[in-house]
Motif scaffolding. Structure first.
Motif, short mmCIF file in Angstrom:
data_model
loop_
_atom_site.label_atom_id
_atom_site.label_comp_id
_atom_site.label_asym_id
_atom_site.label_seq_id
_atom_site.Cartn_x
_atom_site.Cartn_y
_atom_site.Cartn_z
N LYS A 219 0.83 -1.20 0.00
CA LYS A 219 0.00 0.00 0.00
C LYS A 219 0.87 1.25 0.00
O LYS A 219 0.67 2.16 -0.83
CB LYS A 219 -0.93 0.00 1.21
N HIS A 220 1.84 1.30 0.91
CA HIS A 220 2.68 2.49 0.98
C HIS A 220 3.55 2.63 -0.28
O HIS A 220 3.81 3.75 -0.74
CB HIS A 220 3.55 2.44 2.24
N LEU A 221 3.99 1.50 -0.84
CA LEU A 221 4.78 1.54 -2.07
C LEU A 221 3.97 2.12 -3.22
O LEU A 221 4.43 3.03 -3.92
CB LEU A 221 5.24 0.12 -2.43
N LEU A 222 2.76 1.61 -3.44
CA LEU A 222 1.97 2.06 -4.58
C LEU A 222 1.55 3.52 -4.43
O LEU A 222 1.52 4.27 -5.42
CB LEU A 222 0.75 1.16 -4.75
N ILE A 223 1.21 3.94 -3.21
CA ILE A 223 0.86 5.34 -3.00
C ILE A 223 2.08 6.23 -3.26
O ILE A 223 1.99 7.27 -3.93
CB ILE A 223 0.32 5.56 -1.58
N GLY A 224 3.23 5.81 -2.75
CA GLY A 224 4.42 6.64 -2.88
C GLY A 224 5.00 6.67 -4.28
O GLY A 224 5.59 7.66 -4.70
N ARG A 238 12.74 -0.87 -3.86
CA ARG A 238 13.87 -1.42 -3.11
C ARG A 238 13.70 -1.22 -1.62
O ARG A 238 13.96 -2.12 -0.81
CB ARG A 238 15.18 -0.80 -3.59
N LEU A 239 13.23 -0.03 -1.25
CA LEU A 239 13.04 0.29 0.16
C LEU A 239 12.04 -0.65 0.83
O LEU A 239 12.34 -1.26 1.86
CB LEU A 239 12.56 1.74 0.30
N TRP A 240 10.86 -0.80 0.22
CA TRP A 240 9.82 -1.60 0.86
C TRP A 240 10.11 -3.09 0.78
O TRP A 240 9.72 -3.84 1.68
CB TRP A 240 8.46 -1.25 0.26
N GLN A 241 10.83 -3.52 -0.25
CA GLN A 241 11.22 -4.94 -0.29
C GLN A 241 12.20 -5.25 0.83
O GLN A 241 12.12 -6.31 1.48
CB GLN A 241 11.82 -5.29 -1.65
N ARG A 242 13.12 -4.34 1.10
CA ARG A 242 14.05 -4.54 2.22
C ARG A 242 13.32 -4.66 3.54
O ARG A 242 13.76 -5.37 4.46
CB ARG A 242 15.05 -3.37 2.30
N ARG A 243 12.19 -3.95 3.65
CA ARG A 243 11.47 -3.94 4.93
C ARG A 243 10.66 -5.20 5.19
O ARG A 243 10.25 -5.44 6.32
CB ARG A 243 10.56 -2.71 4.99
N VAL A 244 10.40 -6.00 4.15
CA VAL A 244 9.58 -7.20 4.35
C VAL A 244 10.36 -8.49 4.16
O VAL A 244 10.04 -9.51 4.79
CB VAL A 244 8.34 -7.22 3.42
N ILE A 245 11.38 -8.49 3.32
CA ILE A 245 12.05 -9.74 2.97
C ILE A 245 12.81 -10.31 4.17
O ILE A 245 13.48 -9.59 4.91
CB ILE A 245 13.00 -9.54 1.77
N GLY A 246 12.62 -11.59 4.38
CA GLY A 246 13.31 -12.28 5.47
C GLY A 246 12.65 -12.15 6.82
O GLY A 246 13.11 -12.76 7.80
#
Length: 270
Positions: A219-224, A238-246
């Motif tokens: 949600k935050h990715l698509l809005i931003g 890249r930012l939001w993937q880092r925040r969820v992966i792993g």
């Protein structure tokens, strides 16, 4: 969390789904000064509720929201009029804008279930949701021009993500009322449903099967990223993937997905 009690906003829960209902049915849920502040407070409250997985915006009575109650907002003593207009001189987001934009700041899907009239301020609040489900009999309008005003409740931010500029201009210049079918064709409405609340709930249940971290990040990715440059959008990815992966929820999603694949394979081989 202790749930506040509001006079013109009803908040109820069905499991992890929160339903926010505008509650001035005798006024077709027109936005009074009090309702404006209560909606913002409700949005801020839900933002802190970690148990909520999705939010539905709806209206009690015959309409979703018929617009701004200008009689309530700008009539009365000179001091009241000054206080009502003062936020327009604020250099940052004001309360009139926040009542629509607060729903974008929640880290869960927000779905507007629209019926009856959805005019002016009501439409802009609905546009603040991530998805809009409307009854075929619903009517929508960017109505501010009929009152000698411009759509200023976050409307410029919200409309540009959904409509071509010429279409937004035509609807804004005319203040024309359109039916839900036409709104759906234009892209203002995501889905048509005879029972918008039921359809909204079905979508919430579908979304709740996914990782809450992935939904919040998406949600935050698509809005931003939606209205920015290609470079900035890729940076957001890249930012939001880092925040969820792993993370734990991502690992759980992987295990669930692999299990579904194994189950489907077994069904095909029997």
């Amino acid at each position: 969390m202790t749930q506040p009690v509001w006079n013109h906003v009803d908040l109820s829960y069905d499991g992890a789904i929160a339903t926010v209902r505008l509650n001035r049915p005798d006024k077709h849920n027109s936005i009074s000064a009090q309702l404006l502040l209560e909606l913002i407070a409700c949005g801020e409250f839900l933002k802190r509720d970690r148990a909520v997985r999705a939010v539905i915006l709806a209206g009690n009575g015959p309409s979703f929201c018929s617009g701004m109650d200008l009689k309530d907002i700008v009539t009365g003593s000179p001091l009241k009029k000054i206080m009502a207009l003062l936020p327009l001189w604020k250099p940052s987001i004001n309360r009139y804008q926040k009542v629509s934009l607060v729903w974008r700041s929640l880290s869960v899907p927000v779905i507007a279930a629209i019926h009856g009239n959805c005019f002016g301020a009501g439409l802009q609040i609905a546009l603040g949701a991530d998805i809009r489900v409307a009854a075929p009999t619903a009517q929508l309008s960017i109505m501010e021009s009929q009152w000698g005003l411009v759509p200023d409740m976050g409307g410029t931010v919200l409309l540009r993500e959904l409509l071509p500029k010429d279409v937004a201009m035509e609807l804004t210049f005319s203040g024309r009322i359109i039916d839900a079918t036409q709104a759906h064709q234009l892209g203002l409405v995501t889905h048509l449903a005879d029972d918008p609340l039921a359809q909204a709930r079905a979508l919430c249940l579908e979304f709740a099967q996914q990782s809450p971290d992935a939904l919040a990040a998406a949600k935050h990715l698509l809005i931003g990223a939606w209205s920015t440059s290609e470079s900035a959008a890729l940076g957001q990815e890249r930012l939001w993937q880092r925040r969820v992966i792993g993370r734990r929820n991502q690992a759980t999603a992987v295990k669930r997905r692999l299990q579904k694949s194994q189950d489907a394979y077994r069904e095909r081989t029997w």
